[in-house]
Structures are given as C-alpha cells and as structure tokens.
Scaffold this motif. Structure first.
Motif, PDB file in Angstrom:
ATOM      1  N   THR A  20      -3.663  -4.973   4.955  1.00 44.14           N
ATOM      2  CA  THR A  20      -3.481  -6.144   4.108  1.00 44.14           C
ATOM      3  C   THR A  20      -3.087  -5.473   2.446  1.00 44.14           C
ATOM      4  N   PRO A  21      -1.995  -5.147   2.154  1.00 41.37           N
ATOM      5  CA  PRO A  21      -1.682  -4.415   1.162  1.00 41.37           C
ATOM      6  C   PRO A  21      -1.856  -5.619  -0.058  1.00 41.37           C
ATOM      7  N   MET A  45       1.878  -1.842  -1.064  1.00 42.92           N
ATOM      8  CA  MET A  45       1.253  -1.452  -2.432  1.00 42.92           C
ATOM      9  C   MET A  45      -0.115  -1.604  -2.402  1.00 42.92           C
ATOM     10  N   TYR A  46      -1.114  -0.709  -2.615  1.00 43.21           N
ATOM     11  CA  TYR A  46      -2.530  -0.966  -2.537  1.00 43.21           C
ATOM     12  C   TYR A  46      -3.189  -0.660  -3.865  1.00 43.21           C
ATOM     13  N   GLU A  53     -10.259   5.725   2.741  1.00 38.16           N
ATOM     14  CA  GLU A  53     -11.593   5.611   2.180  1.00 38.16           C
ATOM     15  C   GLU A  53     -11.776   6.346   0.838  1.00 38.16           C
ATOM     16  N   ARG A  54     -11.113   7.616   0.621  1.00 39.71           N
ATOM     17  CA  ARG A  54     -11.086   8.342  -0.518  1.00 39.71           C
ATOM     18  C   ARG A  54     -10.551   7.582  -1.654  1.00 39.71           C
ATOM     19  N   LEU A  55      -9.538   6.832  -1.491  1.00 36.73           N
ATOM     20  CA  LEU A  55      -8.857   6.206  -2.545  1.00 36.73           C
ATOM     21  C   LEU A  55      -9.584   4.749  -2.966  1.00 36.73           C
ATOM     22  N   GLY A  56     -10.394   4.486  -1.911  1.00 33.71           N
ATOM     23  CA  GLY A  56     -11.055   3.151  -1.928  1.00 33.71           C
ATOM     24  C   GLY A  56     -10.311   1.863  -1.727  1.00 33.71           C
ATOM     25  N   ILE A  57      -9.163   2.085  -0.882  1.00 32.30           N
ATOM     26  CA  ILE A  57      -8.375   1.091  -0.200  1.00 32.30           C
ATOM     27  C   ILE A  57      -9.143   0.226   0.651  1.00 32.30           C
TER      28      ILE A  57
END
Lengths: 295, 295
Positions: B223-224, B158-159, B214-218
């Motif tokens: 490394t969740p 989960m991120y 990248e779009r979600l900014g993860i």
C-alpha cells in the motif's frame, strides 16, 4: 619592541609547514582561526569515480573541496566554484601536511596516528579534500557561542549513527558520522543561522535535542566513537537535565568529514587507503569568508 | 503512405502543449520516451532561499534542475551546468504544462489533481523544477530491464520512509519519499550501473532487497502512499518469496521528487504552495543524454 601573539600569526600555510616538518601533531581545533580546514581521503585511482559520486550524493557529510591528479600530492584540482586549486592551498604536500594519518588495508585500519605517509603514497593514489566543521567554530565563537570543546582544549566528540548514506558504486552500507556541540535550547536557531552559509563545510546541523540521540541511533552520548568525551560549557560532563525550559542544554549534531573513513571500512575496499586522524586536519590558504554562501 | 506511430512522434513540447490545452491529464510514465521529465514546487518568494538550500543538502531526492524568476511562469533559470533555461524548456507555462496539480495552504493539501493553477499563481511565486526518476526508465527498458509498472500502464509506487533529510531553514522534520521498481537479485548491480549516471534525476537506487523495507521504515509494500500498488513483471501482486537465489524478485528503491511535497507538509509552511500531482510530470525539451554524467 611589542610582544608577539604567536597564535594570532598562525596561517594555514604555517600550520602545514609545522606539520610537514614533524613539529605539529595535535588536533587542529583552534589552529589558525578563520582559515578553512579539511579532511583527507586517499584512494587507488580505480575507486576515484565511485568516491566522487558518493560525495556528490552525500554532500552534507562529504562536501568535496578539491582532489589531486592521479599520483600527485602537491597540487589540487578545485571543486569550489570560483576558486583554483592553487588558491585553496599553494605550498602543499598531502603526504605530510596533516598532523597525523590513518592507514587502511582492504578496509581495515592497520596503522593509526602515523606522522606521515611519504613512503606509502604511490603513483596510483588520488587525494580528496573534504570540508570540515571546524571552519564554522570561529564564526560561532565570534557570535558569543563558542563550542564547549574549544573552551577546554578538547577534540570534538564524533558519533556513529544509523542514518544511511546514499550508496554510490562500491560505497554502500554506510551511515552518517556526526560531530556534536551542546547548546542551550534558546540558542539553537541562532546556531542554525550562523552555520547555514557554510554549505561546503557541512552547513547547519542535521539534528538537535536529546530526542535526536535516539533518532540518529547514537548508542551512548558519553562515549563518542571518535574524538574526546563531550563536556558542557562549564567543563563538567555533558548530561541530560542541565538547565530548564529554554535554558536546557541540548546536543546539536552536524555532518562530519570522518564519515568517508567509515564508508571505506563498510565497503571493505581492496587496496590501501589513507586518511587523516580524526580532528587532525589540514589547514588551507582560504578563509571562511571565501566559502560561505548566501542563497 | 506509411502509417504514423504517434507515440514515436511525442516530444516534450508536444506533451506540454497537450497538457496546456487541457487535453492531457494522465500520469506521464511513458510519455515522450527519452525526454527528461520534472517535478514541480511553487513557493512564495520568501521561502525560496531555504528551499534552494534544502535541495542542495538533499540532492538525491531533490535534484534542482531549474527555477523561475519571482512571479515568472514562462521562463527558467538553469541549475544544470552547460544548459540554459531556454534549452531546458523553450515554450513553457508552469501554470498549465503539468497534466495535474496539487494546492497546499499553510502546509495542508486543499485541492488535489486540479487541471491548472493559472488563477492561483501570483506575482510573488517562484517555481522550482526537480529531477524525476522517469528519466532513466527508458534507459532501463532499452537494456532489457523495463520497470514492472511501465509494462502494465500503472503509476510507479511511492512510499514514505523514516530516513531523515538534512534540514535547511524552515524545511525540517522531513523524510525521504522513495519510488520502487522490483528486479531480480541478479539484475540489481546492472540496474545500479545503468541509473548511476543519472545523478540529477535521483541516480542509482538508495537501497534494495526485502530487508530494505524495514530499514527504510516502509509500513507496507502493498500500500504505497502515492501512485499505484506495486506489481511483479508478470502483472501479479508483488509479494516476498517470488523466485529463489539470484532469481529472487526484490524491491529496489530510488530517490523520488515527491519528497519536497512531503517536506512542505512537515514544515507547516504559511502561505500557498503548488506542486504537480504525483506521477503527472512536466516533459522538457532536453533528452536523457543531455543530463547523464560520467565521473
């Protein structure tokens, strides 16, 4: 004989009938205050299930109020608990009750601001009505916080953002469109409180403050993608640096029912789709007090 | 006498009773397949209206299934049309039916992975159950698309993202938490179709593909922020560049019920709040088929 305030006598039905007869073709910003207004999307029936799901997954920008049976333009099925389609709008013709329409073919705008879609509507089309933030402008005005654009007879400024919507079937790669009303920093919590019960007409703001312009990915506050350029409450150009501390004038951004029109373009849908011209809404028979909800 | 497949005999109630007696304290990834699982948030009653609104405005990450009356831990009021609280979970104790709990004081995590909250629950607390994406893992597995983490007995990764949620009252400045399951590019539309009817357990993915990271900014897929590090279906580390063309293995991101736990921290709420430990869900009496919805 006393004088008649024609503005005071306006109802949702009177505005619809004027639009239907071709006598009303301007934005409905200040039309029939207190009556609920709505956005329009009309789709080929095969796209209806995905669109319904798209609205359910993005209920702040796309709150679904009602839809028509397939091919029907004069009768609504309600999505508002406790209200029937007949109550939402009795005498109705979705092909002409909006002051102006847009026509999209295969996801591209092909006709802009047409008077009606009587000849274009087919037996396969489904109409969807989506909540509109004009519904709480009357409440803000009543509380002494009139949105600046309403004071100057202008359309509300609407902006494209980079905030993604949740995809649903063919509706993907979409982002929020937001409407903007400027308020002093000290009034923003009050604006949030007033608009919060309007859950099915976009509800409280999604973001606010000058920082939000960058956060939302709005390219230029002076040049909205839809509607008129923003003004301050005194009618001058809205710029950063007006007022200090708690008096600072800041942009406040709300969900906007133009969002699904962008979604249609992003999805590159095959077929013919209709929508209202931004700011040119249908006015319904229900009043704001019928749809506000306390939790 | 035939052998007994104990796994097959699991029900929501059997898992709850095991957790309640302290005999079950692991993630519920593969517990009682086909039974709906849920996330927990327990708040002081004064925060309940804002939280209800927050869920309504962010129904993909925060689909509200049920809540308790104030101070009650063994009875639910249903938010699922057509189902009663008793049907959702009959024999119930929200203070101990989750395998593990988290405790937050004034918006900060103060206790992690505690066995129960029997002594902490007060007469002023309200419990909320929120849908969980584990609910569609069984359907994906049945379709020959088992999520990679389930094959290797791992918790789902989960991120934290930078995608903003719609604020509601005190709940502001929050962003989506997403769970991730990797799939081959050619299978992603099938995964979308299978998960789409699970509207009240996060539904279809919110984004997919390596670009989405990248779009979600993860910050780092390896490394969740919650759960276990991601693995490919073959059990090796999930890295970009596995497979080619339609066979390319890509991350697929779903709404996640850990989102409101982050929201509680971002809001810096005063008072004591409880939640489940991520991945350690309650298992309900209803089955997946009770909650899937075709449009």
């Amino acid at each position: 004989m006393s004088t008649i305030d024609t503005n005071f006598q306006q109802t949702g039905e009177s505005i619809r009938l004027l639009a239907r007869s071709g006598k009303f073709h301007t934005p409905t910003i200040t039309s029939a205050p207190g009556f609920v207004q709505a956005n329009l999307i009309v789709l080929p029936s095969r796209l209806a299930p995905d669109f319904r799901q798209f609205c359910a997954r993005n209920s702040v920008p796309c709150p679904l109020l009602a839809e028509t049976p397939i091919g029907i333009f004069d009768r609504l099925k309600s999505h508002i608990p406790g209200l029937t389609g007949q109550q939402i709008a009795g005498d109705l013709d979705l092909r002409s009750d909006f002051p102006r329409y847009m026509i999209y073919d295969n996801g591209r705008l092909t006709k802009s601001h047409v008077a009606n879609i009587e000849r274009e509507w087919t037996g396969d089309h489904v109409g969807f009505l989506i909540g509109c933030s004009f519904s709480f402008d009357a409440a803000l005005t009543k509380a002494g916080l009139p949105p600046a654009h309403t004071l100057w007879g202008r359309n509300v400024p609407m902006y494209r953002t980079r905030v993604p919507l949740c995809p649903a079937g063919v509706f993907k790669n979409s982002t929020y469109i937001v409407s903007m009303r400027p308020y002093r920093r000290k009034d923003i919590e009050k604006v949030r409180d007033i608009t919060r019960p309007y859950l099915i007409t976009h509800g409280e703001p999604i973001d606010w403050g000058w920082d939000a312009v960058e956060r939302l990915g709005i390219s230029n506050i002076a040049t909205p993608e839809y509607g008129d350029a923003p003004v301050a409450p005194d009618g001058t150009e809205l710029v950063q640096g007006f007022g200090e501390g708690d008096e600072t004038l800041e942009p406040v951004f709300f969900g906007c029912g133009v969002t699904p029109q962008e979604a249609i373009q992003r999805a590159g849908l095959e077929g013919r789709v209709f929508a209202h011209a931004p700011g040119h809404m249908i006015v319904l028979d229900i009043k704001d007090s019928d749809i506000t909800r306390d939790n």
